[in-house]
Motif scaffolding. Structure first.
Motif, short mmCIF file in Angstrom:
data_model
loop_
_atom_site.label_atom_id
_atom_site.label_comp_id
_atom_site.label_asym_id
_atom_site.label_seq_id
_atom_site.Cartn_x
_atom_site.Cartn_y
_atom_site.Cartn_z
N LEU B 155 48.70 28.55 36.67
CA LEU B 155 47.85 29.39 35.82
C LEU B 155 46.51 29.70 36.50
CD1 LEU B 155 47.41 30.77 33.04
CD2 LEU B 155 46.37 28.65 32.28
N GLY B 156 45.92 28.66 37.11
CA GLY B 156 44.63 28.84 37.79
C GLY B 156 44.76 29.84 38.93
N GLU B 157 45.86 29.72 39.68
CA GLU B 157 46.07 30.65 40.80
C GLU B 157 46.30 32.07 40.29
OE1 GLU B 157 48.12 27.63 44.07
OE2 GLU B 157 49.39 28.66 42.61
N ARG B 158 47.05 32.19 39.19
CA ARG B 158 47.30 33.53 38.63
C ARG B 158 45.99 34.17 38.20
NH1 ARG B 158 51.42 32.86 34.11
NH2 ARG B 158 51.26 30.65 34.49
N LYS B 159 45.11 33.35 37.57
CA LYS B 159 43.82 33.92 37.13
C LYS B 159 43.01 34.39 38.34
CE LYS B 159 43.22 32.41 32.57
NZ LYS B 159 42.33 32.60 31.46
N ARG B 160 43.07 33.61 39.42
CA ARG B 160 42.29 33.98 40.60
C ARG B 160 42.88 35.21 41.30
NH1 ARG B 160 41.49 29.27 44.38
NH2 ARG B 160 43.04 28.11 43.18
N VAL B 161 44.22 35.33 41.28
CA VAL B 161 44.83 36.55 41.86
C VAL B 161 44.42 37.76 41.03
CG1 VAL B 161 47.00 37.75 42.33
CG2 VAL B 161 46.78 35.34 42.92
N CYS B 162 44.39 37.60 39.70
CA CYS B 162 43.94 38.70 38.84
C CYS B 162 42.51 39.10 39.22
CB CYS B 162 43.96 38.27 37.37
SG CYS B 162 45.60 38.12 36.69
N LEU B 163 41.68 38.08 39.42
CA LEU B 163 40.28 38.36 39.77
C LEU B 163 40.21 39.06 41.13
CD1 LEU B 163 37.34 38.06 38.91
CD2 LEU B 163 37.31 35.80 39.97
N ALA B 164 41.07 38.63 42.08
CA ALA B 164 41.09 39.27 43.40
C ALA B 164 41.45 40.75 43.24
CB ALA B 164 42.09 38.57 44.31
N GLY B 165 42.42 41.04 42.36
CA GLY B 165 42.83 42.43 42.11
C GLY B 165 41.68 43.25 41.58
N VAL B 166 40.84 42.62 40.78
CA VAL B 166 39.67 43.31 40.21
C VAL B 166 38.59 43.48 41.28
CG1 VAL B 166 37.78 43.02 38.56
CG2 VAL B 166 40.14 42.54 37.85
N LEU B 167 38.33 42.40 42.04
CA LEU B 167 37.28 42.45 43.07
C LEU B 167 37.61 43.46 44.17
CD1 LEU B 167 36.44 38.65 43.51
CD2 LEU B 167 35.14 40.37 42.25
N ALA B 168 38.93 43.66 44.40
CA ALA B 168 39.35 44.59 45.46
C ALA B 168 38.90 46.02 45.18
CB ALA B 168 40.87 44.54 45.60
N CYS B 169 38.55 46.32 43.93
CA CYS B 169 38.06 47.67 43.60
C CYS B 169 36.54 47.76 43.76
CB CYS B 169 38.45 48.02 42.16
SG CYS B 169 40.21 48.02 41.88
N HIS B 170 35.89 46.69 44.21
CA HIS B 170 34.43 46.64 44.40
C HIS B 170 33.68 47.06 43.13
CE1 HIS B 170 34.55 46.70 49.08
NE2 HIS B 170 35.14 45.66 48.55
N PRO B 171 33.88 46.34 42.03
CA PRO B 171 33.22 46.74 40.78
C PRO B 171 31.72 46.40 40.79
CG PRO B 171 34.39 44.68 40.45
CD PRO B 171 34.66 45.10 41.86
N LEU B 172 31.01 47.11 39.94
CA LEU B 172 29.57 46.85 39.77
C LEU B 172 29.39 45.78 38.68
CD1 LEU B 172 26.78 48.05 40.59
CD2 LEU B 172 26.97 49.55 38.60
N ILE B 173 30.30 45.82 37.71
CA ILE B 173 30.23 44.90 36.57
C ILE B 173 31.59 44.21 36.42
CG2 ILE B 173 29.92 44.74 34.05
CD1 ILE B 173 28.48 47.51 34.26
N LEU B 174 31.55 42.90 36.16
CA LEU B 174 32.80 42.19 35.83
C LEU B 174 32.81 41.94 34.34
CD1 LEU B 174 33.41 39.35 38.47
CD2 LEU B 174 34.72 41.45 38.13
N ALA B 175 33.86 42.39 33.65
CA ALA B 175 34.02 42.08 32.23
C ALA B 175 35.15 41.06 32.13
CB ALA B 175 34.39 43.35 31.46
N LEU B 176 34.83 39.85 31.70
CA LEU B 176 35.80 38.75 31.74
C LEU B 176 36.11 38.29 30.33
CD1 LEU B 176 33.80 36.82 34.47
CD2 LEU B 176 35.74 38.26 34.91
#
Lengths: 214, 266
Positions: B155-176
């Motif tokens: 589960l922890g790894e899945r959450k971090r992969v999800c976050l990597a998918g979000v970070l890969a778009c270079h966002p200005l804001i993270l909504a978690l």
């Protein structure tokens, strides 16, 4: 659960060492031959089944693994197959039903062999390079991903039901429960599909499938 | 504490929303976020936290009800752009959304393909996509996971992969949305460390008040769809009366510092 169908996809055997495209062609050839053999030619169907079981054995896929998956598949095929003699008459209907069942088994075993000699992501990549339509590949990828998620949800519901059914027997009781669970699963699947679509939109999905292999 | 409009990367002005069944989920919510700010949204279940986050990148449809729009897209502005219409694609790039359940967000067979999904939709060149995959997985400490199946992760790894998918778009804001739910202490700590290194703005909806006390500089209290309080983390979270009124508890670390809120539990 995630390894229910393709547990041996990354194992090592003579079959696993074959080029991916050849594996795909062999599997498609077995399915096509099964479809072309007329229903009443039982020796030909029997021979094809022997070849398929030999291929599964050569790929070191345990018989018990194959038998359990085949039993689940047969249950569904027989459920639909039984409608043929009921609607077409018993004399010709049974033969037609046997033809459907045999062809179904052959296609299932060929598919089972394929997904157990090649990891699923490589299979998708091979299909893509073989010119399969992108939308079909997207559907396959989603199906592979979410069939297990939904299966896990069904498993949780079954556990919850067992915890509160107190071994109360009766086929009608069990069938009613099963029907309720399937209904709930469909509702949950719908909710899940909406959330997944939202997650895709959040990462720029505009309806056009783009892949790394393009 | 509310940043001036000129500095704000996110502005929410009078946002209201009702679900199709008529239930009011948000009522006249207003706040803004400055660059680099980390804000926690707290409140009881059903307070409207997730609904609010879903508005930040236009994920909730704006259905008119009896001729009145159920939400007003113009009420939310990201980096000066109103959410919706022609700006929707850009807004979704600017706001990276992390869903509560990673199974909703991981839809590709392998980690590499899933992380690449956003950058490919941005129309980046193949080499740039590849470098973003490597860079994002390194940011979440999952180097070498590219070929792993998304089905075979914890589960922890899945959450971090999800976050990597979000970070890969270079966002200005993270909504978690509930990023730490169901994580074991080690996975939780790893995720906290990953979020600390993110330099953009973060808005975190969570029930984990200890985490809010540790990570956030500012807290919004949401209850029954209304914004009940907005202020510095320590001030809000140690206000026993406020917390009690909205079904919350003062986090342990603040209880030790600021007293026991007059509780007489035996």
């Amino acid at each position: 659960m995630s390894e229910y169908l393709d547990r041996y996809g990354r194992a090592k055997s003579v079959c696993h060492r074959l080029p991916p495209r050849l594996k795909l062609l062999l599997s498609l050839a077995a399915i096509t031959i099964g479809m072309l053999i007329p229903p009443a030619h039982w020796p030909a169907h029997g021979s094809l089944l022997c070849v398929l079981f030999a291929a599964l054995s050569l790929a070191r896929i345990p018989f018990r693994f194959v038998a359990r998956r085949l039993a689940g598949f047969l249950l569904v095929v027989l459920m639909f197959g039984i409608t043929v003699p009921l609607s077409q008459g018993f004399r010709g209907g049974w033969e037609m039903m046997a033809g459907i069942v045999f062809r179904g088994i052959e296609s299932f075993l060929a598919g089972l062999w394929l997904v157990n000699v090649i990891p699923f992501d490589q299979l998708l990549s091979t299909l893509r390079h073989s010119g399969a339509p992108a939308i079909l590949l997207a559907i396959l990828a989603f199906m592979y991903r979410f069939v297990f998620v939904l299966w896990d949800e069904l498993d949780k519901m079954r556990t919850a039901r067992r915890a509160r059914s107190f071994d109360r027997g009766g086929a009608i009781f069990r069938w009613r429960n099963a029907a309720q669970m399937i209904g709930m699963l469909l509702i949950r699947a719908l909710g899940r599909s909406e959330r997944v679509y939202g997650a895709m939109c959040a990462r720029g999905w505009d309806g056009k499938l783009r892949t790394l292999d393009e | 504490m509310t940043p001036a409009a000129a500095d704000a990367v996110l502005e929410v002005n009078g946002l209201s929303y009702a679900y199709p069944n008529g239930r009011r989920a948000l009522q006249d919510v207003s706040f803004s976020l400055a660059r680099g700010e980390i804000v926690g949204i707290v409140g009881p279940s059903g307070a409207g936290k997730s609904t609010l986050l879903l508005h930040l990148n236009g994920l909730l449809p704006q259905r008119p009800q009896n001729g009145i729009p159920s939400s007003n897209g113009a009420a939310v502005r990201v980096n000066g752009l109103s959410v919706g219409g022609e700006h929707l694609a850009e807004v979704r790039r600017l706001v990276g959304f992390l869903f509560q359940d990673p199974d909703d967000q991981l839809f590709c067979p392998t980690v590499r393909e899933d992380v690449a999904f956003g950058p490919l939709n941005l129309g980046l060149a193949r080499a740039d996509v590849e470098s973003r995959i490597v860079e994002s997985l390194a940011a979440v400490r999952l180097e070498g996971y590219e070929r792993r199946s998304t089905l075979q992760l914890s589960l922890g790894e899945r959450k971090r992969v999800c976050l990597a998918g979000v970070l890969a778009c270079h966002p200005l804001i993270l909504a978690l949305d509930e990023p730490f739910s169901n994580l074991d202490p080690r996975a939780r700590r790893t995720l906290i460390d990953v979020l600390r290194r993110f330099e953009g703005c973060q808005i975190i909806a969570t029930h984990d008040l200890d985490l809010v006390a540790e990570l956030c500089t500012r807290v919004l209290v949401l209850d029954e769809g209304k914004l009940r309080a907005d202020g510095p983390t320590a001030t809000i979270l140690s206000d026993c009366g406020l917390m009690d009124r909205h079904g919350l508890e003062v986090p342990l670390r603040l209880q030790q510092k600021g007293g026991d809120c007059g509780r007489t539990d035996s």
